[in-house]
Design an enzyme around this catalytic site. Structure first.
Site, mmCIF file in Angstrom:
data_model
loop_
_atom_site.group_PDB
_atom_site.id
_atom_site.type_symbol
_atom_site.label_atom_id
_atom_site.label_comp_id
_atom_site.label_asym_id
_atom_site.label_seq_id
_atom_site.Cartn_x
_atom_site.Cartn_y
_atom_site.Cartn_z
ATOM 1 N N LYS A 83 0.903 -0.582 -0.171
ATOM 2 C CA LYS A 83 0.044 0.125 0.213
ATOM 3 C C LYS A 83 1.103 1.472 0.147
ATOM 4 O O LYS A 83 -0.063 2.377 -0.639
ATOM 5 C CB LYS A 83 -0.655 0.402 1.025
ATOM 6 C CG LYS A 83 -0.255 -0.055 2.561
ATOM 7 C CD LYS A 83 -0.976 -0.056 3.400
ATOM 8 C CE LYS A 83 -0.216 0.137 5.299
ATOM 9 N NZ LYS A 83 -0.500 0.892 5.315
ATOM 10 N N ASP A 84 2.093 0.714 0.193
ATOM 11 C CA ASP A 84 3.276 2.940 0.728
ATOM 12 C C ASP A 84 3.241 2.455 -1.125
ATOM 13 O O ASP A 84 4.391 3.375 -1.126
ATOM 14 C CB ASP A 84 4.217 1.818 1.472
ATOM 15 C CG ASP A 84 3.828 2.224 2.945
ATOM 16 O OD1 ASP A 84 2.481 2.881 3.095
ATOM 17 O OD2 ASP A 84 4.670 1.373 3.585
ATOM 18 N N SER A 130 -3.940 8.713 7.427
ATOM 19 C CA SER A 130 -4.790 8.735 5.813
ATOM 20 C C SER A 130 -5.546 9.270 5.380
ATOM 21 O O SER A 130 -6.763 9.423 6.301
ATOM 22 C CB SER A 130 -5.228 7.098 5.553
ATOM 23 O OG SER A 130 -5.596 6.666 4.565
ATOM 24 N N LEU A 131 -5.012 10.065 4.504
ATOM 25 C CA LEU A 131 -5.868 10.761 3.690
ATOM 26 C C LEU A 131 -7.549 10.324 3.113
ATOM 27 O O LEU A 131 -8.966 10.474 3.264
ATOM 28 C CB LEU A 131 -6.004 11.380 2.702
ATOM 29 C CG LEU A 131 -6.455 12.098 1.936
ATOM 30 C CD1 LEU A 131 -6.506 13.616 2.875
ATOM 31 C CD2 LEU A 131 -5.599 13.274 0.793
ATOM 32 N N ARG A 132 -7.541 9.053 2.547
ATOM 33 C CA ARG A 132 -8.238 7.919 2.575
ATOM 34 C C ARG A 132 -9.076 7.126 3.768
ATOM 35 O O ARG A 132 -10.330 7.499 3.969
ATOM 36 C CB ARG A 132 -8.025 6.321 2.155
ATOM 37 C CG ARG A 132 -8.696 5.537 1.610
ATOM 38 C CD ARG A 132 -8.668 3.799 1.510
ATOM 39 N NE ARG A 132 -7.056 3.565 2.002
ATOM 40 C CZ ARG A 132 -7.868 3.212 4.348
ATOM 41 N NH1 ARG A 132 -9.348 2.522 3.744
ATOM 42 N NH2 ARG A 132 -6.620 2.303 4.792
ATOM 43 N N ARG A 133 -8.798 6.963 4.667
ATOM 44 C CA ARG A 133 -9.746 6.919 5.764
ATOM 45 C C ARG A 133 -10.200 7.828 5.889
ATOM 46 O O ARG A 133 -11.766 8.373 6.718
ATOM 47 C CB ARG A 133 -8.486 6.288 7.667
ATOM 48 C CG ARG A 133 -7.890 4.893 7.221
ATOM 49 C CD ARG A 133 -7.216 5.389 7.924
ATOM 50 N NE ARG A 133 -6.258 3.424 7.531
ATOM 51 C CZ ARG A 133 -5.406 3.514 8.075
ATOM 52 N NH1 ARG A 133 -4.518 4.382 8.301
ATOM 53 N NH2 ARG A 133 -4.787 1.446 7.406
ATOM 54 N N ARG A 150 0.193 10.479 12.983
ATOM 55 C CA ARG A 150 1.790 10.030 11.918
ATOM 56 C C ARG A 150 2.461 9.416 13.389
ATOM 57 O O ARG A 150 1.962 9.818 14.256
ATOM 58 C CB ARG A 150 2.532 11.168 11.897
ATOM 59 C CG ARG A 150 1.710 11.860 10.282
ATOM 60 C CD ARG A 150 2.347 11.218 8.693
ATOM 61 N NE ARG A 150 3.266 10.167 9.178
ATOM 62 C CZ ARG A 150 4.581 11.154 8.781
ATOM 63 N NH1 ARG A 150 3.982 12.381 8.330
ATOM 64 N NH2 ARG A 150 5.054 10.232 8.106
ATOM 65 N N ASN A 152 4.833 5.659 13.631
ATOM 66 C CA ASN A 152 4.826 4.267 13.720
ATOM 67 C C ASN A 152 4.175 4.111 14.195
ATOM 68 O O ASN A 152 3.279 4.474 15.384
ATOM 69 C CB ASN A 152 6.163 3.666 14.232
ATOM 70 C CG ASN A 152 7.565 4.182 13.086
ATOM 71 O OD1 ASN A 152 7.042 4.161 12.097
ATOM 72 N ND2 ASN A 152 8.239 3.860 13.612
ATOM 73 N N THR A 155 4.788 3.868 18.007
ATOM 74 C CA THR A 155 3.783 5.657 18.564
ATOM 75 C C THR A 155 2.614 6.183 18.628
ATOM 76 O O THR A 155 2.391 7.362 19.373
ATOM 77 C CB THR A 155 4.779 6.538 17.512
ATOM 78 O OG1 THR A 155 6.293 6.483 17.480
ATOM 79 C CG2 THR A 155 4.923 8.349 17.996
ATOM 80 N N ARG A 156 1.873 5.415 17.631
ATOM 81 C CA ARG A 156 0.329 5.990 17.166
ATOM 82 C C ARG A 156 -0.525 5.089 18.752
ATOM 83 O O ARG A 156 -2.038 6.091 19.334
ATOM 84 C CB ARG A 156 -0.295 5.379 15.961
ATOM 85 C CG ARG A 156 0.526 5.868 15.223
ATOM 86 C CD ARG A 156 -0.115 5.733 13.635
ATOM 87 N NE ARG A 156 1.051 6.096 12.436
ATOM 88 C CZ ARG A 156 0.124 5.385 11.280
ATOM 89 N NH1 ARG A 156 -0.717 5.556 11.602
ATOM 90 N NH2 ARG A 156 1.498 6.282 10.850
ATOM 91 N N CYS A 243 -0.814 9.214 -2.740
ATOM 92 C CA CYS A 243 -1.600 9.424 -2.447
ATOM 93 C C CYS A 243 -2.252 11.012 -2.040
ATOM 94 O O CYS A 243 -2.458 11.276 -0.202
ATOM 95 C CB CYS A 243 -1.544 8.405 -0.557
ATOM 96 S SG CYS A 243 -0.252 8.939 -0.501
#
Length: 306
Positions: A83-84, A130-133, A150, A152, A155-156, A243
């Site tokens: 996906k990246d 994510s812009l999509r989400r 943002r 890893n 971190t999130r 993206c």
């Protein structure tokens, strides 16, 4: 002649390294006696953690330096979350294999450990990178406060546990691979949040002329996953391949039939176009193009211009 050593390039995050180790283990299982070293590479996307990905330039930020090392001969193989990857690859490299897809869905994790996307209280703070989400969340639950997130996975999760968010949305595949599935509050149906293109699959990238590595890695290719992501990436390619736009597509296979769903949206989530096509598993590329054409006819290019 078969290679006896292989240098595998990966991002340095815990998830990326876990995925690289998974590939390493599979290759050693298939080719006993081979020596594989993992080289950690810090990408631009890893260094800049305080800006939205779309504003920074999109998907290629997480693979550019790895591809440069590949082309320079410093590594033999790169492992990426598919996906990246942008739809178009630079000259000289190729995707040698696509691994069997993990769970492609998005996952909701709430601070309280209970609830679902549809039952979150009005005004709840929900984090996503994510812009999509983001646009799908705004369309589905305009009463939620969708905030940037943002970093890893670890971190999130720390930011969630520290109370900066009431809930966050991550890819279920990454959580599964890190042994964090127990933190998932809801596996979100694609009917609610359409997954990212290629989500859950790993792409193994090599130099196009490196026949020895291509031969070593080819056995890891999972044909049904390759068929599905080929359709999804054909759809992506029609809209520019990055993206910077809210875009999603998800292909499912039943027998010899492939069902491809796609979505494109305005940045604020107020306009959202969805459609789907069904056809032969042998026609994935054309199905991706066909779905893109249908959305363009419905006004997708107007959304892009806006």
């Amino acid at each position: 002649m078969t290679k006896e050593t292989l240098i595998l390039g990966s991002r340095a995050s815990l998830l990326a390294l876990r995925q690289a180790e998974m590939v390493k283990d599979r290759l050693i299982e298939m080719h006993p006696g081979i020596t594989i070293t993992i080289r950690r590479i810090t990408t631009t996307g890893d260094r800049i953690t305080d800006a939205p990905l779309a504003r920074m330039g999109g998907k290629g930020l997480f693979i550019k330096e790895i591809e440069e090392a590949l082309l320079a001969g410093e590594i033999d193989l790169a492992v990426h979350s598919l996906k990246d990857m942008p739809a178009e690859l630079p000259p000289g490299v190729t995707i040698a294999a696509v691994t069997e897809r993990e769970d492609p869905r998005d996952a909701l994790i709430t601070r309280e450990g209970t609830g679902t996307l549809l039952t979150l209280p009005s005004g709840a703070r929900i984090g996503t990178s994510s812009l999509r989400r983001s646009v799908q969340l705004k369309a589905l639950r305009p009463d939620l406060e969708v905030l940037p997130l943002r970093g890893n996975v670890d971190t999130r999760m720390r930011k969630l546990d520290a109370g900066q968010y009431d809930a966050i949305v991550l890819a279920a595949a990454g959580l599964n691979r890190l042994g964090l599935a127990h933190r998932i509050t809801e596996w979100i149906s694609p009917d609610l949040l359409l997954p990212a293109i290629g989500q859950g699959a790993l792409a193994l990238e090599t130099r196009a002329d490196d026949q020895e590595t291509l031969a070593l890695v080819g056995g890891l290719n999972h044909a049904p996953t390759e068929v599905a992501v080929t359709a999804e990436r054909a759809f992506l390619r029609r809209f520019g391949g990055g993206c910077q736009i809210p875009l999603a597509a998800y292909a499912e296979i039943q027998g010899n039939e492939l069902r491809l769903r796609g979505l494109i949206a305005s940045l604020d989530g107020r306009r959202l176009l969805k459609d789907q096509v069904v056809g032969s598993v042998f026609d994935g590329e054309n199905l991706g193009h066909h779905l893109a054409r249908r959305l363009i006819e419905a006004g997708a290019l107007d959304l892009l211009e806006s």
